[in-house]
Design a protein around this motif. Structure first.
Motif, PDB file in Angstrom:
ATOM      1  N   SER A 130     -13.214 -13.505   0.490  1.00 14.16           N
ATOM      2  CA  SER A 130     -12.518 -12.669  -0.485  1.00 14.16           C
ATOM      3  C   SER A 130     -11.446 -13.517  -1.155  1.00 14.16           C
ATOM      4  O   SER A 130     -11.073 -14.570  -0.659  1.00 14.16           O
ATOM      5  N   PHE A 131     -10.972 -13.035  -2.252  1.00 14.58           N
ATOM      6  CA  PHE A 131      -9.890 -13.732  -2.930  1.00 14.58           C
ATOM      7  C   PHE A 131      -8.596 -13.542  -2.148  1.00 14.58           C
ATOM      8  O   PHE A 131      -8.410 -12.503  -1.513  1.00 14.58           O
ATOM      9  N   PRO A 132      -7.681 -14.505  -2.182  1.00  9.50           N
ATOM     10  CA  PRO A 132      -6.498 -14.424  -1.316  1.00  9.50           C
ATOM     11  C   PRO A 132      -5.546 -13.284  -1.637  1.00  9.50           C
ATOM     12  O   PRO A 132      -4.738 -12.914  -0.799  1.00  9.50           O
ATOM     13  N   TRP A 133      -5.609 -12.678  -2.807  1.00  5.18           N
ATOM     14  CA  TRP A 133      -4.705 -11.581  -3.128  1.00  5.18           C
ATOM     15  C   TRP A 133      -5.269 -10.231  -2.681  1.00  5.18           C
ATOM     16  O   TRP A 133      -4.532  -9.259  -2.606  1.00  5.18           O
ATOM     17  N   GLN A 134      -6.547 -10.149  -2.367  1.00  4.06           N
ATOM     18  CA  GLN A 134      -7.150  -8.870  -1.986  1.00  4.06           C
ATOM     19  C   GLN A 134      -6.569  -8.269  -0.707  1.00  4.06           C
ATOM     20  O   GLN A 134      -6.330  -7.057  -0.663  1.00  4.06           O
ATOM     21  N   PRO A 135      -6.321  -9.058   0.359  1.00  3.75           N
ATOM     22  CA  PRO A 135      -5.748  -8.429   1.555  1.00  3.75           C
ATOM     23  C   PRO A 135      -4.385  -7.797   1.308  1.00  3.75           C
ATOM     24  O   PRO A 135      -4.079  -6.753   1.877  1.00  3.75           O
ATOM     25  N   PHE A 136      -3.579  -8.398   0.443  1.00  5.61           N
ATOM     26  CA  PHE A 136      -2.267  -7.827   0.162  1.00  5.61           C
ATOM     27  C   PHE A 136      -2.402  -6.451  -0.494  1.00  5.61           C
ATOM     28  O   PHE A 136      -1.729  -5.505  -0.105  1.00  5.61           O
ATOM     29  N   PHE A 137      -3.292  -6.332  -1.476  1.00  8.17           N
ATOM     30  CA  PHE A 137      -3.497  -5.039  -2.139  1.00  8.17           C
ATOM     31  C   PHE A 137      -4.134  -4.025  -1.191  1.00  8.17           C
ATOM     32  O   PHE A 137      -3.781  -2.845  -1.219  1.00  8.17           O
ATOM     33  N   ASN A 138      -5.059  -4.468  -0.349  1.00  4.85           N
ATOM     34  CA  ASN A 138      -5.677  -3.564   0.620  1.00  4.85           C
ATOM     35  C   ASN A 138      -4.651  -3.037   1.611  1.00  4.85           C
ATOM     36  O   ASN A 138      -4.675  -1.855   1.969  1.00  4.85           O
TER      37      ASN A 138
ATOM     38  N   VAL B 258      -1.421  -2.693   1.128  1.00  8.14           N
ATOM     39  CA  VAL B 258      -0.530  -1.751   0.453  1.00  8.14           C
ATOM     40  C   VAL B 258      -1.185  -0.369   0.395  1.00  8.14           C
ATOM     41  O   VAL B 258      -0.538   0.647   0.660  1.00  8.14           O
ATOM     42  N   LYS B 259      -2.486  -0.319   0.085  1.00  3.47           N
ATOM     43  CA  LYS B 259      -3.191   0.969   0.042  1.00  3.47           C
ATOM     44  C   LYS B 259      -3.247   1.611   1.421  1.00  3.47           C
ATOM     45  O   LYS B 259      -3.029   2.817   1.561  1.00  3.47           O
ATOM     46  N   VAL B 260      -3.530   0.824   2.457  1.00  2.46           N
ATOM     47  CA  VAL B 260      -3.638   1.374   3.809  1.00  2.46           C
ATOM     48  C   VAL B 260      -2.276   1.828   4.317  1.00  2.46           C
ATOM     49  O   VAL B 260      -2.154   2.904   4.909  1.00  2.46           O
ATOM     50  N   LEU B 261      -1.235   1.024   4.090  1.00  4.37           N
ATOM     51  CA  LEU B 261       0.095   1.399   4.562  1.00  4.37           C
ATOM     52  C   LEU B 261       0.634   2.632   3.845  1.00  4.37           C
ATOM     53  O   LEU B 261       1.426   3.382   4.421  1.00  4.37           O
ATOM     54  N   HIS B 262       0.196   2.849   2.639  1.00  7.83           N
ATOM     55  CA  HIS B 262       0.637   4.028   1.900  1.00  7.83           C
ATOM     56  C   HIS B 262       0.088   5.305   2.531  1.00  7.83           C
ATOM     57  O   HIS B 262       0.738   6.352   2.474  1.00  7.83           O
ATOM     58  N   SER B 263      -1.066   5.235   3.159  1.00 11.25           N
ATOM     59  CA  SER B 263      -1.698   6.429   3.702  1.00 11.25           C
ATOM     60  C   SER B 263      -1.569   6.559   5.222  1.00 11.25           C
ATOM     61  O   SER B 263      -2.048   7.535   5.783  1.00 11.25           O
ATOM     62  N   LEU B 264      -0.912   5.613   5.899  1.00 10.84           N
ATOM     63  CA  LEU B 264      -0.837   5.629   7.362  1.00 10.84           C
ATOM     64  C   LEU B 264       0.473   6.195   7.871  1.00 10.84           C
ATOM     65  O   LEU B 264       1.496   6.143   7.201  1.00 10.84           O
ATOM     66  N   ASN B 265       0.422   6.691   9.111  1.00 14.59           N
ATOM     67  CA  ASN B 265       1.630   7.010   9.861  1.00 14.59           C
ATOM     68  C   ASN B 265       1.996   5.749  10.625  1.00 14.59           C
ATOM     69  O   ASN B 265       1.519   5.523  11.728  1.00 14.59           O
TER      70      ASN B 265
ATOM     71  N   ARG C 218       2.002  -2.240  13.474  1.00 12.67           N
ATOM     72  CA  ARG C 218       1.478  -3.608  13.554  1.00 12.67           C
ATOM     73  C   ARG C 218       0.957  -4.063  12.194  1.00 12.67           C
ATOM     74  O   ARG C 218       1.133  -5.208  11.805  1.00 12.67           O
ATOM     75  N   LEU C 219       0.333  -3.145  11.459  1.00 12.73           N
ATOM     76  CA  LEU C 219      -0.112  -3.484  10.107  1.00 12.73           C
ATOM     77  C   LEU C 219       1.076  -3.804   9.204  1.00 12.73           C
ATOM     78  O   LEU C 219       1.010  -4.716   8.378  1.00 12.73           O
ATOM     79  N   LEU C 220       2.160  -3.048   9.372  1.00 12.03           N
ATOM     80  CA  LEU C 220       3.353  -3.291   8.572  1.00 12.03           C
ATOM     81  C   LEU C 220       3.954  -4.655   8.885  1.00 12.03           C
ATOM     82  O   LEU C 220       4.326  -5.395   7.972  1.00 12.03           O
ATOM     83  N   THR C 221       4.042  -5.019  10.162  1.00 12.13           N
ATOM     84  CA  THR C 221       4.591  -6.337  10.500  1.00 12.13           C
ATOM     85  C   THR C 221       3.665  -7.448  10.037  1.00 12.13           C
ATOM     86  O   THR C 221       4.145  -8.496   9.594  1.00 12.13           O
ATOM     87  N   ASP C 222       2.359  -7.244  10.121  1.00 14.90           N
ATOM     88  CA  ASP C 222       1.435  -8.255   9.598  1.00 14.90           C
ATOM     89  C   ASP C 222       1.638  -8.447   8.099  1.00 14.90           C
ATOM     90  O   ASP C 222       1.630  -9.574   7.605  1.00 14.90           O
ATOM     91  N   PHE C 223       1.828  -7.341   7.388  1.00 13.56           N
ATOM     92  CA  PHE C 223       2.028  -7.425   5.947  1.00 13.56           C
ATOM     93  C   PHE C 223       3.349  -8.115   5.613  1.00 13.56           C
ATOM     94  O   PHE C 223       3.398  -9.024   4.781  1.00 13.56           O
ATOM     95  N   LEU C 224       4.426  -7.689   6.274  1.00 15.85           N
ATOM     96  CA  LEU C 224       5.734  -8.274   5.967  1.00 15.85           C
ATOM     97  C   LEU C 224       5.819  -9.741   6.363  1.00 15.85           C
ATOM     98  O   LEU C 224       6.421 -10.538   5.646  1.00 15.85           O
ATOM     99  N   LEU C 225       5.218 -10.092   7.494  1.00 15.63           N
ATOM    100  CA  LEU C 225       5.286 -11.483   7.940  1.00 15.63           C
ATOM    101  C   LEU C 225       4.289 -12.376   7.223  1.00 15.63           C
ATOM    102  O   LEU C 225       4.167 -13.554   7.538  1.00 15.63           O
ATOM    103  N   SER C 226       3.574 -11.839   6.270  1.00 15.08           N
ATOM    104  CA  SER C 226       2.782 -12.687   5.384  1.00 15.08           C
ATOM    105  C   SER C 226       3.319 -12.629   3.955  1.00 15.08           C
ATOM    106  O   SER C 226       3.192 -13.589   3.201  1.00 15.08           O
ATOM    107  N   PHE C 227       3.972 -11.522   3.588  1.00 16.20           N
ATOM    108  CA  PHE C 227       4.541 -11.410   2.247  1.00 16.20           C
ATOM    109  C   PHE C 227       5.851 -12.186   2.126  1.00 16.20           C
ATOM    110  O   PHE C 227       6.082 -12.858   1.113  1.00 16.20           O
TER     111      PHE C 227
END
Length: 124
Positions: A4-12, A14-21, A30-39
């Motif tokens: 996949s292109f390297p920007w796709q996981p970041f957008f994915n 954001v969509k998943v974190l918007h809908s998760l508890n 854990r998804l939030l920390t993975d996102f923040l520690l890569s952003f």
């Protein structure tokens, strides 16, 4: 896994974190920390272009974005640990309050990850 292109996981993420508890243990947190520690290291890449030699910035870029070609940010904190120019940038911080804030954040993350590991919520 697929390419996949390297920007796709970041957008994915954001969509998943918007809908998760993301408050529950081992789930969205854990998804939030993975996102923040890569952003956040991706934001540090911009500073490395101005503050570090160019060959360090090339290594920083390659080491940061190679894992994103897999289409996920799972275990991204583990891949970020080998980016030594990021630690050089962190060592260049002169503001004492910013240093203490960083120490508090990283100590809190260390505690949270230790608690997750002890309670068998470690997924990566």
């Amino acid at each position: 896994r697929h390419f996949s292109f390297p920007w796709q996981p970041f957008f994915n993420y954001v969509k998943v974190l918007h809908s998760l508890n993301w408050v529950q243990l081992g789930g969205g947190a854990r998804l939030l920390t993975d996102f923040l520690l890569s952003f956040l290291p991706a934001a540090g890449l911009i500073f490395s272009l101005y503050k570090l030699p160019f060959h360090y910035s090339i290594f920083y870029f390659l080491a940061l974005f190679m894992p994103t070609f897999s289409g996920t940010l799972i275990a991204m904190p583990r891949y970020v640990l080998v980016i030594f120019p990021m630690f050089i940038l962190l060592g260049m911080i002169k503001n004492e309050y910013l240093q203490k804030f960083g120490i508090m954040i990283f100590t809190g993350l260390l505690s949270a990850y230790c608690i997750l590991y002890i309670n068998a919520y470690w997924g990566t």
